[in-house]
Design an enzyme around this catalytic site. Sequence first.
Site, PDB file in Angstrom:
ATOM      1  CG  ASP A 198       0.356   9.362   0.823  1.00 24.18           C
ATOM      2  OD1 ASP A 198       0.259   8.146   1.069  1.00 24.18           O
ATOM      3  OD2 ASP A 198      -0.335  10.228   1.395  1.00 24.18           O
TER       4      ASP A 198
ATOM      5  CG  HIS B  64      -2.013  -1.017   1.150  1.00 24.57           C
ATOM      6  ND1 HIS B  64      -3.333  -0.693   0.926  1.00 24.57           N
ATOM      7  CD2 HIS B  64      -1.978  -2.372   1.238  1.00 24.57           C
ATOM      8  CE1 HIS B  64      -4.060  -1.795   0.891  1.00 24.57           C
ATOM      9  NE2 HIS B  64      -3.264  -2.830   1.085  1.00 24.57           N
TER      10      HIS B  64
END
Length: 467
Positions: A373, A165
């Site tokens: 991110d 992720h």
Amino acid sequence: MPPTNNDRSLVIVANRLPVQRVRRGTTSTWQTSLGGLVAALHPLLRKHGGSWVGWPGGEGGSSRAFRHDGMDIKPVTLSASQIEGFYEGFSNGTLWPLYHDVLRTPRFRRSWWRSYVEVNQKFADAIEPLVGPGSMVWIHDYHLQLVPKMLRQRRADLRIGFFLHIPFPAPELFARMPWRTEVLKGLLASDVIGFQTRAVAQNFLRASRRLTRATGSGCTLRLDDHTIRVQPFPIAIDIEEFETLANAESAGERTRSLRAKFGPKRKLVLGVDRLDYTKGIDVRLRAIEEVLRRGEFSARDMCFVQIAVPSRENVDDYASLRREVEQAVGRINGEYAEPGQVAVHYLHRRLSREDLVAYYMAADVMMVTPLRDGMNLIAKEYAASRIDGTGVLLLSEFAGAANELRQAVLVNPFDIDGMAKAVQTALTMPPAEQRRRMRSLRNAVHSYDLYDWAARFLGALRGDQDA
Ligand code: G6P
């Protein structure tokens, strides 16, 4: 629509279970957690059966399997020293900063590594009795990178998928880790390895070829007669959930009430993040301070609201970030607040989904400015919630979401002047341009949802060539 899973049984493995213990008076019960991953996979497990293996949070507890909300839950409990060594230590003190381009110095402690190996083994031990012949096992995230190999050594018949992720760093950074080969080999026992973007998938392919005997081009690697598919599967949100929340009558009321509280004539700029140093909350505050310093906007014209969800509070870098952020909020308000008009509102708490959507709907400008991110779903949630078609998204180039949300105002969060300028542009953007950009953002968010994402990954894991 929830995906189908055809015939193979499925085991989901993630550090966190999809349920949380909640206290009611003297008793406590399990409650299904909110959040993207659970939303995508829960319907699938409920429909086709299957288990979820994960840590229930906290120290100790029962590791007995149970059924909740149509899912079979298998807790993997952790001791106090495993929480310190595996979770706070190797996962969040070594891997998290290393994988986020060394925004903080990763610590390479041998005792943390030993704990990581021990807990990954504990997960593999818990999974094995749950999987029938040919089952699919889908392992999530950086906490569990050794589990694919640990399972494969015992069960050659399984279809093993792994999805990361968070970002995967450039091989030059990854190579610093003393246990780099063990980690790569752990992952390379999977059949499918998924990443958020093509660029980080490339990082992984390069690291694997450089640091192991893996060979191959394109998105296929081979290691010791085993073939691994390495591919981007950018994660999405449950659009329907956000649109339903935004269309509810109560959402309109909440939004109006927020606007009235913050001052109906003031522009509202919003940030929503876990309180994490990767999210760029500190640099965002510096940009807001710079906007106020320049004097074109004052606290009478605008306010900035930062919702900071408490996170990993026992890890030093998180505790020091909290101090820095809180000092900055105090400093900016000390300098720029007007009587009755605070320049920066800071809420250190988690909000309900309903309140979150009301904040999105109330915000003229949304700042999503991480330094790094994997994806960042807040950016997608903001676009999904803007059913009125206006609002401006300021988005960091270093978020995976920037690959898809091209009509956001893209910013470099390391450039304070550039960010301040972008905030001013956003605050003065004509409604027609807002609408044009927001239409494109909403189209991008609508092009596939969380269920499509899960279906694509599981399709690849089943061996579909076009997934
Ligand atoms: C990130 C990670 C997840 C993690 C979440 C919350 O999104 O990718 O794996 O669960 O942060 O962090 P926590 O440490 O509370 O699980």
